[in-house]
Design a protein around this motif. Structure first.
Motif, mmCIF file in Angstrom:
data_model
loop_
_atom_site.group_PDB
_atom_site.id
_atom_site.type_symbol
_atom_site.label_atom_id
_atom_site.label_comp_id
_atom_site.label_asym_id
_atom_site.label_seq_id
_atom_site.Cartn_x
_atom_site.Cartn_y
_atom_site.Cartn_z
ATOM 1 N N GLU A 170 0.832 -1.213 0.000
ATOM 2 C CA GLU A 170 0.000 0.000 0.000
ATOM 3 C C GLU A 170 0.869 1.267 0.000
ATOM 4 O O GLU A 170 0.627 2.191 -0.773
ATOM 5 C CB GLU A 170 -0.919 -0.011 1.224
ATOM 6 C CG GLU A 170 -1.843 1.181 1.290
ATOM 7 C CD GLU A 170 -2.721 1.177 2.544
ATOM 8 O OE1 GLU A 170 -3.343 2.212 2.812
ATOM 9 O OE2 GLU A 170 -2.762 0.146 3.248
ATOM 10 N N THR A 171 1.878 1.308 0.868
ATOM 11 C CA THR A 171 2.778 2.466 0.936
ATOM 12 C C THR A 171 3.523 2.637 -0.383
ATOM 13 O O THR A 171 3.665 3.755 -0.897
ATOM 14 C CB THR A 171 3.776 2.289 2.105
ATOM 15 O OG1 THR A 171 3.034 2.167 3.317
ATOM 16 C CG2 THR A 171 4.732 3.460 2.210
ATOM 17 N N PHE A 172 3.997 1.532 -0.939
ATOM 18 C CA PHE A 172 4.689 1.544 -2.230
ATOM 19 C C PHE A 172 3.785 2.116 -3.321
ATOM 20 O O PHE A 172 4.187 2.991 -4.084
ATOM 21 C CB PHE A 172 5.137 0.116 -2.569
ATOM 22 C CG PHE A 172 5.671 -0.050 -3.960
ATOM 23 C CD1 PHE A 172 6.931 0.403 -4.301
ATOM 24 C CD2 PHE A 172 4.913 -0.687 -4.929
ATOM 25 C CE1 PHE A 172 7.430 0.237 -5.587
ATOM 26 C CE2 PHE A 172 5.405 -0.861 -6.218
ATOM 27 C CZ PHE A 172 6.668 -0.397 -6.546
ATOM 28 N N MET A 173 2.548 1.621 -3.386
ATOM 29 C CA MET A 173 1.630 2.066 -4.432
ATOM 30 C C MET A 173 1.263 3.541 -4.270
ATOM 31 O O MET A 173 1.143 4.265 -5.259
ATOM 32 C CB MET A 173 0.396 1.163 -4.466
ATOM 33 C CG MET A 173 0.749 -0.223 -5.014
ATOM 34 S SD MET A 173 -0.506 -1.508 -4.872
ATOM 35 C CE MET A 173 -1.983 -0.744 -5.408
ATOM 36 N N GLN A 174 1.116 4.012 -3.033
ATOM 37 C CA GLN A 174 0.831 5.432 -2.803
ATOM 38 C C GLN A 174 1.999 6.295 -3.284
ATOM 39 O O GLN A 174 1.795 7.343 -3.905
ATOM 40 C CB GLN A 174 0.576 5.699 -1.321
ATOM 41 C CG GLN A 174 -0.753 5.188 -0.830
ATOM 42 C CD GLN A 174 -0.891 5.276 0.686
ATOM 43 O OE1 GLN A 174 0.071 5.517 1.406
ATOM 44 N NE2 GLN A 174 -2.109 5.065 1.176
ATOM 45 N N ALA A 175 3.222 5.855 -3.005
ATOM 46 C CA ALA A 175 4.400 6.601 -3.452
ATOM 47 C C ALA A 175 4.468 6.635 -4.973
ATOM 48 O O ALA A 175 4.758 7.676 -5.573
ATOM 49 C CB ALA A 175 5.672 5.978 -2.866
#
Length: 187
Positions: A170-175
């Protein structure tokens, strides 16, 4: 801002820059000449107060970081993007050239590196998000490292770094969404 952990830096100029930015103690590795005596100091510091490794965002800095990780795995890691660590004339790169506010931000974002990587993000994700095998991949990796506070890596090391820091999907995709939005705005 007072830092509890002892910050491991490469040299005296880095210590001066750290002390301009925060109240902290440092251990200097004397560049890549890091010896067993310094490793033992870092081990003791890690046991007593904790350690943040804050080396230059270049090849020698990464080499020093890896040497320390081998001997003292339970350290936090702080990273500066290359553009924030450049000398005014742009010829040299190092923590000593960073502004105090950039040093504080990097130290606030310090992470504990996990030695057991999780299978969260795959190589297919890196290809899909054009972080490898694309003409603009390097720029995206630089931006991703900055957003996630994990530093810049080449394509081969990116997956390992994401897993070591246990960056969630999730954090990766938001970045990545942020990066692609900025690319659209900047055209």
């Amino acid at each position: 801002m007072k830092i509890k952990e002892i910050i491991v830096v490469e040299g005296k100029d880095d210590t001066v820059a750290i002390k301009r930015a925060v109240e902290a103690d440092t251990i200097e590795t004397n560049g890549s000449a890091i010896d067993q005596k310094i490793i033992e100091q870092i081990k003791l510091a890690a046991e007593v107060r904790g350690v943040i490794i804050f080396t230059d965002p270049d090849f020698p800095g990464e080499k020093i970081r890896k040497k320390i990780i081998e001997k003292v795995p339970n350290c936090k890691h702080a990273f500066l993007p290359k553009e924030l660590a450049k000398q005014k004339n742009g010829k040299k790169i190092g923590v000593e050239h960073a502004k105090p506010e950039d040093i504080r931000k990097a130290l606030k974002g310090a992470h504990l590196m996990e030695t057991e990587p999780l299978e969260i993000i795959t190589k297919q994700d890196l290809i899909y998000y054009r972080l490898i095998g694309d003409p603009n991949a390097k720029t995206r990796r630089e931006k991703l490292g900055e957003i996630l506070n994990i530093g810049y890596t080449n394509g081969k090391q990116l997956l390992k770094r994401l897993q070591m820091f246990q960056i969630s999907r999730e954090t990766f995709m938001q970045a990545m969404e942020q990066i692609f939005q900025e690319e659209q705005i900047n055209g």
